[in-house]
Design a protein around this motif. Sequence first.
Motif, PDB file in Angstrom:
ATOM      1  N   GLY A 309       0.814  -1.206   0.000  1.00  0.00           N
ATOM      2  CA  GLY A 309       0.000   0.000   0.000  1.00  0.00           C
ATOM      3  C   GLY A 309       0.846   1.254   0.000  1.00  0.00           C
ATOM      4  N   ALA A 310       1.882   1.267   0.832  1.00  0.00           N
ATOM      5  CA  ALA A 310       2.777   2.426   0.895  1.00  0.00           C
ATOM      6  C   ALA A 310       3.527   2.603  -0.421  1.00  0.00           C
ATOM      7  CB  ALA A 310       3.760   2.260   2.044  1.00  0.00           C
ATOM      8  N   ARG A 311       3.957   1.508  -1.015  1.00  0.00           N
ATOM      9  CA  ARG A 311       4.703   1.602  -2.278  1.00  0.00           C
ATOM     10  C   ARG A 311       3.828   2.172  -3.388  1.00  0.00           C
ATOM     11  NH1 ARG A 311       6.997  -4.467  -1.424  1.00  0.00           N
ATOM     12  NH2 ARG A 311       8.836  -3.967  -0.159  1.00  0.00           N
ATOM     13  N   GLU A 312       2.567   1.726  -3.458  1.00  0.00           N
ATOM     14  CA  GLU A 312       1.694   2.290  -4.491  1.00  0.00           C
ATOM     15  C   GLU A 312       1.436   3.763  -4.225  1.00  0.00           C
ATOM     16  OE1 GLU A 312      -2.177   0.930  -6.952  1.00  0.00           O
ATOM     17  OE2 GLU A 312      -2.558   1.213  -4.807  1.00  0.00           O
ATOM     18  N   TRP A 313       1.210   4.124  -2.974  1.00  0.00           N
ATOM     19  CA  TRP A 313       1.020   5.540  -2.624  1.00  0.00           C
ATOM     20  C   TRP A 313       2.209   6.365  -3.112  1.00  0.00           C
ATOM     21  CZ3 TRP A 313       4.046   8.720   0.381  1.00  0.00           C
ATOM     22  CH2 TRP A 313       3.490   9.964   0.711  1.00  0.00           C
ATOM     23  N   ALA A 314       3.420   5.874  -2.873  1.00  0.00           N
ATOM     24  CA  ALA A 314       4.622   6.609  -3.278  1.00  0.00           C
ATOM     25  C   ALA A 314       4.709   6.735  -4.796  1.00  0.00           C
ATOM     26  CB  ALA A 314       5.865   5.902  -2.729  1.00  0.00           C
ATOM     27  N   ARG A 315       4.292   5.695  -5.515  1.00  0.00           N
ATOM     28  CA  ARG A 315       4.332   5.761  -6.987  1.00  0.00           C
ATOM     29  C   ARG A 315       3.365   6.811  -7.525  1.00  0.00           C
ATOM     30  NH1 ARG A 315       4.600   0.026  -6.495  1.00  0.00           N
ATOM     31  NH2 ARG A 315       2.369  -0.188  -6.953  1.00  0.00           N
ATOM     32  N   LEU A 316       2.305   7.101  -6.780  1.00  0.00           N
ATOM     33  CA  LEU A 316       1.295   8.043  -7.257  1.00  0.00           C
ATOM     34  C   LEU A 316       1.597   9.492  -6.877  1.00  0.00           C
ATOM     35  CD1 LEU A 316      -1.919   5.980  -6.387  1.00  0.00           C
ATOM     36  CD2 LEU A 316      -0.866   6.268  -8.643  1.00  0.00           C
ATOM     37  N   VAL A 317       2.493   9.708  -5.930  1.00  0.00           N
ATOM     38  CA  VAL A 317       2.707  11.051  -5.388  1.00  0.00           C
ATOM     39  C   VAL A 317       3.123  12.046  -6.467  1.00  0.00           C
ATOM     40  CG1 VAL A 317       4.242  12.421  -3.927  1.00  0.00           C
ATOM     41  CG2 VAL A 317       3.161  10.393  -3.009  1.00  0.00           C
ATOM     42  N   ALA A 318       4.100  11.694  -7.282  1.00  0.00           N
ATOM     43  CA  ALA A 318       4.615  12.646  -8.274  1.00  0.00           C
ATOM     44  C   ALA A 318       3.546  13.036  -9.283  1.00  0.00           C
ATOM     45  CB  ALA A 318       5.828  12.053  -8.991  1.00  0.00           C
ATOM     46  N   THR A 319       2.742  12.072  -9.714  1.00  0.00           N
ATOM     47  CA  THR A 319       1.649  12.374 -10.643  1.00  0.00           C
ATOM     48  C   THR A 319       0.614  13.260  -9.966  1.00  0.00           C
ATOM     49  OG1 THR A 319       1.976  10.264 -11.773  1.00  0.00           O
ATOM     50  CG2 THR A 319      -0.133  11.386 -12.130  1.00  0.00           C
ATOM     51  N   ASN A 320       0.319  12.988  -8.714  1.00  0.00           N
ATOM     52  CA  ASN A 320      -0.674  13.784  -7.997  1.00  0.00           C
ATOM     53  C   ASN A 320      -0.244  15.241  -7.891  1.00  0.00           C
ATOM     54  OD1 ASN A 320      -3.259  13.578  -6.564  1.00  0.00           O
ATOM     55  ND2 ASN A 320      -2.095  14.291  -4.806  1.00  0.00           N
ATOM     56  N   VAL A 321       1.041  15.468  -7.700  1.00  0.00           N
ATOM     57  CA  VAL A 321       1.559  16.846  -7.620  1.00  0.00           C
ATOM     58  C   VAL A 321       1.316  17.585  -8.931  1.00  0.00           C
ATOM     59  CG1 VAL A 321       3.688  18.200  -7.471  1.00  0.00           C
ATOM     60  CG2 VAL A 321       3.266  16.351  -5.836  1.00  0.00           C
ATOM     61  N   LYS A 322       1.386  16.882 -10.049  1.00  0.00           N
ATOM     62  CA  LYS A 322       1.138  17.504 -11.354  1.00  0.00           C
ATOM     63  C   LYS A 322      -0.348  17.814 -11.562  1.00  0.00           C
ATOM     64  CE  LYS A 322       5.027  15.428 -13.897  1.00  0.00           C
ATOM     65  NZ  LYS A 322       5.742  14.826 -12.764  1.00  0.00           N
ATOM     66  N   ILE A 323      -1.216  17.011 -10.947  1.00  0.00           N
ATOM     67  CA  ILE A 323      -2.659  17.169 -11.153  1.00  0.00           C
ATOM     68  C   ILE A 323      -3.236  18.290 -10.288  1.00  0.00           C
ATOM     69  CG2 ILE A 323      -4.907  16.028 -10.916  1.00  0.00           C
ATOM     70  CD1 ILE A 323      -3.454  13.375 -11.391  1.00  0.00           C
ATOM     71  N   LEU A 324      -2.759  18.415  -9.057  1.00  0.00           N
ATOM     72  CA  LEU A 324      -3.375  19.332  -8.092  1.00  0.00           C
ATOM     73  C   LEU A 324      -3.515  20.773  -8.602  1.00  0.00           C
ATOM     74  CD1 LEU A 324      -1.838  18.053  -4.735  1.00  0.00           C
ATOM     75  CD2 LEU A 324      -4.238  17.954  -5.436  1.00  0.00           C
ATOM     76  N   PRO A 325      -2.484  21.354  -9.262  1.00  0.00           N
ATOM     77  CA  PRO A 325      -2.666  22.733  -9.732  1.00  0.00           C
ATOM     78  C   PRO A 325      -3.781  22.878 -10.772  1.00  0.00           C
ATOM     79  CG  PRO A 325      -0.345  22.119  -9.746  1.00  0.00           C
ATOM     80  CD  PRO A 325      -1.126  20.870  -9.518  1.00  0.00           C
ATOM     81  N   LEU A 326      -4.087  21.802 -11.483  1.00  0.00           N
ATOM     82  CA  LEU A 326      -5.131  21.869 -12.517  1.00  0.00           C
ATOM     83  C   LEU A 326      -6.525  21.962 -11.896  1.00  0.00           C
ATOM     84  CD1 LEU A 326      -3.701  19.019 -14.766  1.00  0.00           C
ATOM     85  CD2 LEU A 326      -3.552  21.472 -15.220  1.00  0.00           C
ATOM     86  N   LEU A 327      -6.678  21.468 -10.657  1.00  0.00           N
ATOM     87  CA  LEU A 327      -8.001  21.432 -10.044  1.00  0.00           C
ATOM     88  C   LEU A 327      -8.533  22.826  -9.772  1.00  0.00           C
ATOM     89  CD1 LEU A 327      -7.537  18.454  -7.564  1.00  0.00           C
ATOM     90  CD2 LEU A 327      -8.611  18.435  -9.824  1.00  0.00           C
ATOM     91  N   SER A 328      -7.640  23.758  -9.427  1.00  0.00           N
ATOM     92  CA  SER A 328      -8.112  25.119  -9.146  1.00  0.00           C
ATOM     93  C   SER A 328      -8.647  25.791 -10.395  1.00  0.00           C
ATOM     94  CB  SER A 328      -6.952  25.954  -8.571  1.00  0.00           C
ATOM     95  OG  SER A 328      -5.885  26.030  -9.507  1.00  0.00           O
ATOM     96  N   ILE A 329      -8.237  25.303 -11.561  1.00  0.00           N
ATOM     97  CA  ILE A 329      -8.706  25.861 -12.834  1.00  0.00           C
ATOM     98  C   ILE A 329     -10.061  25.268 -13.208  1.00  0.00           C
ATOM     99  CG2 ILE A 329      -8.177  26.074 -15.294  1.00  0.00           C
ATOM    100  CD1 ILE A 329      -5.209  25.793 -14.524  1.00  0.00           C
ATOM    101  N   THR A 330     -10.225  23.972 -12.911  1.00  0.00           N
ATOM    102  CA  THR A 330     -11.408  23.270 -13.408  1.00  0.00           C
ATOM    103  C   THR A 330     -12.547  23.177 -12.398  1.00  0.00           C
ATOM    104  OG1 THR A 330     -10.540  21.134 -12.673  1.00  0.00           O
ATOM    105  CG2 THR A 330      -9.971  21.834 -14.895  1.00  0.00           C
ATOM    106  N   SER A 331     -12.267  23.401 -11.098  1.00  0.00           N
ATOM    107  CA  SER A 331     -13.300  23.218 -10.083  1.00  0.00           C
ATOM    108  C   SER A 331     -14.455  24.176 -10.296  1.00  0.00           C
ATOM    109  CB  SER A 331     -12.738  23.429  -8.691  1.00  0.00           C
ATOM    110  OG  SER A 331     -11.785  22.427  -8.383  1.00  0.00           O
ATOM    111  N   PRO A 332     -15.718  23.732  -9.994  1.00  0.00           N
ATOM    112  CA  PRO A 332     -16.868  24.598 -10.176  1.00  0.00           C
ATOM    113  C   PRO A 332     -16.856  25.741  -9.171  1.00  0.00           C
ATOM    114  CG  PRO A 332     -17.499  22.549  -9.082  1.00  0.00           C
ATOM    115  CD  PRO A 332     -16.076  22.410  -9.480  1.00  0.00           C
TER     116      PRO A 332
END
Length: 332
Positions: A309-332
């Motif tokens: 579980g921890a290893r998968e979480w770590a694999r997703l962290v870098a991608t999540n950092v790229k996604i988060l700034p986009l949410l402020s643009i697209t959120s209603p």
Amino acid sequence: MHNFAPLQIALTQIAEVMGTPYEPEPEIKAQPDDGFWAVVSRPNGIPSITVSTGCEAQLRALWKGGLDDGLFRGPDGSAIVDDIDWLTSISMSWLIMHELEHYTLGHFDLGRTQALTEGAVPAQFDLVQRTSSRKPDWWHKLPEQNRLKVQPCLELQADHEAIEYLLDAYSPDHWDELRVRAACISAVMVLIERQDLASGTHHTTHPLAATRIYQLLGHLSEMWSIPARMLAAERGETVRAEDLPSEEEKAAFRTQVVIPTFLDAVTLARVADVPTIRNDLGDPTPFFEDIGIARRGDVARFPDLQTNGAREWARLVATNVKILPLLSITSP
């Protein structure tokens, strides 16, 4: 179904935490089916959730089995809670909060998606077109190896917000309820994985249940620090030592809430007969060592993570950092 009890629990909890009612008011309906699944869409801009009747039935059966197995027994052997109706409603309300967060966080706009699903939705109940064939510009700029990580990241984002809503604020006076609410979240994660395994769903769009439980326990294990951090943010300064709980309180919280919550998740996985979760969670010592690495943000030690579980979480962290700034643009 505006009077659907778990929806009302979810909306009340969100309003209590946020200090304002959830808007726009969502719609919800139950679809007769034995499986464990939910779909959220937004026709006319309004969040609309469809849940299978199997969600409530399977949760009720899991809670009965868990309580029969001795779950939530205090040191003296007495039951901390034995209300199957309440446990089922709280678990259902968390599932609904998770679905609502896909809407609130802007996930529909982010992926140009018509609907987002939780659990393996049978083809005959796939009520809406799920995705658009035309991908947004940011998708094409992502390295190909990161694209498969986007949907699991969105699921963990929705989990995180719904976890914060249901667990609410830290208080030394409500530890038993905090533990039980955390277990209500774990129960949903366990049954989603069981449904996916039974349906032969390939593990691509959702994280492992162990990864979701890892994030849950990571949040729970540091809840004692949140009030002090919020005070520090209001003052515009670093956290003051006098605002933090004593070492004795922190140790007691770990012993009475955090570790039992891990063991509750293990019990629920065993009662639900999902051995993959137990294997992916690992033993308590390496599991909590892995949480310590994540809490410190020690990226250099990510290769040392010991549990799946921890290893998968770590694999997703870098991608999540790229996604988060986009949410402020697209959120209603």
